[in-house]
Design a protein around this motif. Structure first.
Motif, PDB file in Angstrom:
ATOM      1  N   VAL A 111     -10.400  52.703  83.590  1.00 14.27           N
ATOM      2  CA  VAL A 111     -11.005  51.418  83.265  1.00 14.27           C
ATOM      3  C   VAL A 111     -12.233  51.591  82.381  1.00 14.27           C
ATOM      4  O   VAL A 111     -12.372  50.935  81.346  1.00 14.27           O
ATOM      5  CB  VAL A 111     -11.372  50.656  84.560  1.00 14.27           C
ATOM      6  N   THR A 112     -13.134  52.471  82.774  1.00 15.74           N
ATOM      7  CA  THR A 112     -14.364  52.718  82.015  1.00 15.74           C
ATOM      8  C   THR A 112     -14.519  54.217  81.791  1.00 15.74           C
ATOM      9  O   THR A 112     -15.333  54.870  82.464  1.00 15.74           O
ATOM     10  CB  THR A 112     -15.589  52.165  82.765  1.00 15.74           C
ATOM     11  N   PRO A 113     -13.743  54.797  80.890  1.00 18.10           N
ATOM     12  CA  PRO A 113     -13.818  56.247  80.698  1.00 18.10           C
ATOM     13  C   PRO A 113     -15.132  56.669  80.042  1.00 18.10           C
ATOM     14  O   PRO A 113     -15.665  55.987  79.178  1.00 18.10           O
ATOM     15  CB  PRO A 113     -12.629  56.548  79.786  1.00 18.10           C
ATOM     16  N   SER A 114     -15.647  57.802  80.480  1.00 16.18           N
ATOM     17  CA  SER A 114     -16.831  58.384  79.856  1.00 16.18           C
ATOM     18  C   SER A 114     -16.538  59.781  79.330  1.00 16.18           C
ATOM     19  O   SER A 114     -17.429  60.462  78.827  1.00 16.18           O
ATOM     20  CB  SER A 114     -17.982  58.448  80.867  1.00 16.18           C
ATOM     21  N   GLY A 115     -15.295  60.206  79.415  1.00 14.70           N
ATOM     22  CA  GLY A 115     -14.904  61.513  78.908  1.00 14.70           C
ATOM     23  C   GLY A 115     -13.389  61.624  78.887  1.00 14.70           C
ATOM     24  O   GLY A 115     -12.678  60.943  79.625  1.00 14.70           O
ATOM     25  N   GLY A 116     -12.869  62.481  77.987  1.00 13.34           N
ATOM     26  CA  GLY A 116     -11.442  62.720  77.925  1.00 13.34           C
ATOM     27  C   GLY A 116     -10.799  62.112  76.697  1.00 13.34           C
ATOM     28  O   GLY A 116     -11.463  61.520  75.825  1.00 13.34           O
ATOM     29  N   VAL A 117      -9.475  62.250  76.607  1.00 13.12           N
ATOM     30  CA  VAL A 117      -8.712  61.719  75.484  1.00 13.12           C
ATOM     31  C   VAL A 117      -7.476  61.004  76.013  1.00 13.12           C
ATOM     32  O   VAL A 117      -6.996  61.268  77.124  1.00 13.12           O
ATOM     33  CB  VAL A 117      -8.287  62.827  74.492  1.00 13.12           C
ATOM     34  N   LEU A 118      -6.944  60.089  75.203  1.00  8.97           N
ATOM     35  CA  LEU A 118      -5.687  59.406  75.483  1.00  8.97           C
ATOM     36  C   LEU A 118      -4.880  59.409  74.190  1.00  8.97           C
ATOM     37  O   LEU A 118      -5.245  58.746  73.216  1.00  8.97           O
ATOM     38  CB  LEU A 118      -5.927  57.979  75.964  1.00  8.97           C
ATOM     39  N   ILE A 119      -3.779  60.157  74.181  1.00 10.51           N
ATOM     40  CA  ILE A 119      -2.911  60.264  73.001  1.00 10.51           C
ATOM     41  C   ILE A 119      -1.539  59.725  73.368  1.00 10.51           C
ATOM     42  O   ILE A 119      -0.968  60.113  74.395  1.00 10.51           O
ATOM     43  CB  ILE A 119      -2.813  61.721  72.516  1.00 10.51           C
ATOM     44  N   GLN A 120      -1.014  58.839  72.531  1.00 13.28           N
ATOM     45  CA  GLN A 120       0.275  58.217  72.796  1.00 13.28           C
ATOM     46  C   GLN A 120       1.175  58.310  71.565  1.00 13.28           C
ATOM     47  O   GLN A 120       0.724  58.072  70.448  1.00 13.28           O
ATOM     48  CB  GLN A 120       0.098  56.737  73.165  1.00 13.28           C
ATOM     49  N   ALA A 121       2.432  58.630  71.797  1.00 19.60           N
ATOM     50  CA  ALA A 121       3.460  58.627  70.750  1.00 19.60           C
ATOM     51  C   ALA A 121       4.658  57.875  71.310  1.00 19.60           C
ATOM     52  O   ALA A 121       5.292  58.335  72.263  1.00 19.60           O
ATOM     53  CB  ALA A 121       3.841  60.046  70.347  1.00 19.60           C
ATOM     54  N   LEU A 122       4.950  56.696  70.733  1.00 12.14           N
ATOM     55  CA  LEU A 122       5.975  55.820  71.266  1.00 12.14           C
ATOM     56  C   LEU A 122       7.018  55.498  70.201  1.00 12.14           C
ATOM     57  O   LEU A 122       6.688  55.330  69.015  1.00 12.14           O
ATOM     58  CB  LEU A 122       5.365  54.504  71.762  1.00 12.14           C
ATOM     59  N   LEU A 123       8.263  55.396  70.635  1.00 12.66           N
ATOM     60  CA  LEU A 123       9.372  55.002  69.774  1.00 12.66           C
ATOM     61  C   LEU A 123      10.090  53.833  70.433  1.00 12.66           C
ATOM     62  O   LEU A 123      10.567  53.948  71.567  1.00 12.66           O
ATOM     63  CB  LEU A 123      10.341  56.167  69.572  1.00 12.66           C
ATOM     64  N   GLY A 124      10.148  52.701  69.753  1.00 15.23           N
ATOM     65  CA  GLY A 124      10.837  51.524  70.265  1.00 15.23           C
ATOM     66  C   GLY A 124      12.016  51.178  69.380  1.00 15.23           C
ATOM     67  O   GLY A 124      11.993  51.393  68.164  1.00 15.23           O
ATOM     68  N   ARG A 125      13.049  50.609  69.992  1.00 10.23           N
ATOM     69  CA  ARG A 125      14.244  50.258  69.235  1.00 10.23           C
ATOM     70  C   ARG A 125      14.822  48.940  69.742  1.00 10.23           C
ATOM     71  O   ARG A 125      15.074  48.784  70.942  1.00 10.23           O
ATOM     72  CB  ARG A 125      15.297  51.357  69.370  1.00 10.23           C
ATOM     73  N   ALA A 126      14.976  47.975  68.836  1.00 12.80           N
ATOM     74  CA  ALA A 126      15.691  46.736  69.096  1.00 12.80           C
ATOM     75  C   ALA A 126      16.970  46.748  68.280  1.00 12.80           C
ATOM     76  O   ALA A 126      16.941  47.052  67.073  1.00 12.80           O
ATOM     77  CB  ALA A 126      14.834  45.530  68.716  1.00 12.80           C
ATOM     78  N   ASP A 127      18.094  46.436  68.906  1.00  8.59           N
ATOM     79  CA  ASP A 127      19.387  46.529  68.238  1.00  8.59           C
ATOM     80  C   ASP A 127      20.225  45.308  68.603  1.00  8.59           C
ATOM     81  O   ASP A 127      20.641  45.157  69.757  1.00  8.59           O
ATOM     82  CB  ASP A 127      20.101  47.814  68.645  1.00  8.59           C
ATOM     83  N   ALA A 128      20.479  44.442  67.625  1.00  9.64           N
ATOM     84  CA  ALA A 128      21.230  43.218  67.879  1.00  9.64           C
ATOM     85  C   ALA A 128      22.679  43.503  68.261  1.00  9.64           C
ATOM     86  O   ALA A 128      23.322  42.656  68.894  1.00  9.64           O
ATOM     87  CB  ALA A 128      21.189  42.314  66.645  1.00  9.64           C
ATOM     88  N   SER A 129      23.199  44.672  67.904  1.00  8.71           N
ATOM     89  CA  SER A 129      24.577  44.996  68.286  1.00  8.71           C
ATOM     90  C   SER A 129      24.691  45.313  69.777  1.00  8.71           C
ATOM     91  O   SER A 129      25.794  45.301  70.330  1.00  8.71           O
ATOM     92  CB  SER A 129      25.082  46.191  67.465  1.00  8.71           C
ATOM     93  N   VAL A 130      23.552  45.576  70.425  1.00  5.41           N
ATOM     94  CA  VAL A 130      23.530  45.854  71.866  1.00  5.41           C
ATOM     95  C   VAL A 130      23.100  44.623  72.640  1.00  5.41           C
ATOM     96  O   VAL A 130      23.746  44.191  73.596  1.00  5.41           O
ATOM     97  CB  VAL A 130      22.605  47.044  72.177  1.00  5.41           C
ATOM     98  N   ALA A 131      21.967  44.037  72.232  1.00  2.00           N
ATOM     99  CA  ALA A 131      21.436  42.842  72.899  1.00  2.00           C
ATOM    100  C   ALA A 131      20.403  42.195  71.989  1.00  2.00           C
ATOM    101  O   ALA A 131      19.749  42.856  71.181  1.00  2.00           O
ATOM    102  CB  ALA A 131      20.801  43.210  74.241  1.00  2.00           C
ATOM    103  N   GLY A 132      20.232  40.895  72.108  1.00  4.85           N
ATOM    104  CA  GLY A 132      19.233  40.186  71.331  1.00  4.85           C
ATOM    105  C   GLY A 132      19.718  39.803  69.951  1.00  4.85           C
ATOM    106  O   GLY A 132      20.878  40.000  69.583  1.00  4.85           O
ATOM    107  N   ASP A 133      18.774  39.266  69.159  1.00  7.05           N
ATOM    108  CA  ASP A 133      19.093  38.754  67.821  1.00  7.05           C
ATOM    109  C   ASP A 133      18.484  39.570  66.695  1.00  7.05           C
ATOM    110  O   ASP A 133      18.725  39.252  65.529  1.00  7.05           O
ATOM    111  CB  ASP A 133      18.583  37.303  67.692  1.00  7.05           C
TER     112      ASP A 133
END
Length: 391
Positions: A214-236
């Motif tokens: 919530v209130t960091p005073s030290g350290g690191v936060l590294i994120q690598a994200l891959l998202g995929r939306a595909d109308a052939s599977v679900a959605g528009d």
């Protein structure tokens, strides 16, 4: 006027705090759980009078894990509000960051109508001209957005501070114009007034050494994200979403912390207008570019585009109190960001929109946060009230 609105909000918050004792004590899930809640009452020039209610049950950390970064083992919450402008939203959420050792779980449901959502166009060179907002076209930079979505996420610790993430985001959204002459109507986007279904799966890695989430005073936060939306599977809709971000927190002294973040997002394929608002992240998505979580110098979603670049720098000074108990911190910040519509994402300093400002953040216990910040940019002064740190 803005100072009056902020003052009204803070007065409402104080009233809510006093009124908390009047809420009936509800039974808790178990003997170790704590229930808390408060009513909401405030006013803004955009939404008018807003009333609402928040209630949560928290399973706090025990003696053996009190100093762990997660502020609680689990939390269940219900949050809702209505405004005289027609905006309304309801959220129910289950967060379990430390209920099962080595695992993190999240499931949330949101139903929103944002009757005065900002819309400033798509692209990095969009302009904001106050003269366009007149009595005859007072909603020139606004739109009516409705969203209903379910969001879930599971994280599993692989080794030490490295976690793997799997999640989904299922949503139906619709953007409409408001009465009068509006920029959204002039842009004539093909998705105006059409309900759109979107189903996105996301995968990623999270490296997290923060000493407090919530209130960091030290350290690191590294994120690598891959998202995929595909109308052939679900959605528009069909698109691929790639996000990489890195945040670092450096303690200069017992009371001073330097914090910085760099984030890049690239959306390829055919993401429609409504999908450009969301920046995915582990734990909680946010909006940008613009707003208290991305660029505090500009209005929410001030710059929209499929590719985004954001950088933030904070100086945080704990002026009173003690961390993880009760404290008040002063912040000074500089934010920069831009979007790309043609040519794809790239690292550059050209075309960056820069703003800066200051603010104050109060923290209560391990998880309670209330902040007030003022950002300044080419668009003028922008005040924000927020219930968590920007990053």
């Amino acid at each position: 006027m803005r100072l009056l609105l902020i003052t009204s909000f803070l007065v409402g918050a104080l009233v809510a705090t006093r009124a908390d004792a009047q809420i009936p004590r509800l039974p808790t899930i178990g003997p170790n759980w704590i229930g808390a809640g408060y009513p909401k009452l405030f006013y803004t020039s955009r939404e008018g009078l807003v009333v609402g209610l928040y209630y949560e049950q928290i399973l706090p950390p025990g003696f053996e894990d009190w100093s762990d970064p997660p502020p609680y083992r689990a939390k269940l919450s219900i949050d809702g509000q209505l405004s005289t402008s027609g905006s309304r939203w309801f959220r129910t959420e289950a967060r379990m960051p430390n209920l099962v050792p080595g695992w993190r779980f999240l499931l949330s449901f949101d139903a929103q109508r944002l009757a005065r959502e900002g819309y400033f166009g798509v692209g990095n060179d969009t302009e904001f001209d106050r003269d366009n907002v007149t009595e005859g076209q007072k909603h020139f930079y606004r739109s009516d957005v409705r969203r209903v979505f379910v969001r879930g996420e599971v994280q599993r610790r692989i080794v030490s501070d490295l976690r793997v993430l799997v999640g989904f985001h299922a949503e139906r959204w619709r953007m409409d114009t408001l009465p009068g002459r509006t920029l959204l109507a002039l842009d004539n986007d093909p998705n105006i007034g059409i309900g759109t279904n979107e189903m996105t799966a996301r995968f990623g890695l999270v490296f997290d050494t923060r000493d407090d989430e919530v209130t960091p005073s030290g350290g690191v936060l590294i994120q690598a994200l891959l998202g995929r939306a595909d109308a052939s599977v679900a959605g528009d809709v069909t698109y691929t979403n790639k996000i990489v971000s890195a945040a670092a927190y450096v303690p200069v002294s017992d009371k001073v912390t330097l914090a910085g973040r760099v984030l890049g997002q690239s959306m390829t394929g055919s993401p429609p207008l409504g999908s450009l608002y969301r920046i995915d992240a582990s734990d909680r998505a946010f909006g940008g570019v613009g707003g208290s979580m991305s660029h505090r110098g500009f209005a929410r979603h001030r710059f929209l585009g499929p590719h985004k670049l954001i950088s933030n720098f904070d100086v945080r000074y704990r002026a009173a109190g003690q961390r993880q108990v009760v404290s008040v911190s002063l912040i000074g910040f500089v934010d920069a960001g831009r979007v790309f519509t043609d040519g794809g994402f790239r690292l550059t300093t050209n075309g960056m929109h820069v703003g800066g400002g200051s603010g104050v953040v109060a923290t209560i216990g391990r998880a309670g946060v209330l902040g007030l910040s003022f950002g300044v940019s080419d668009d003028g002064l922008r005040p924000y009230v927020h219930s968590r740190w920007s990053f």
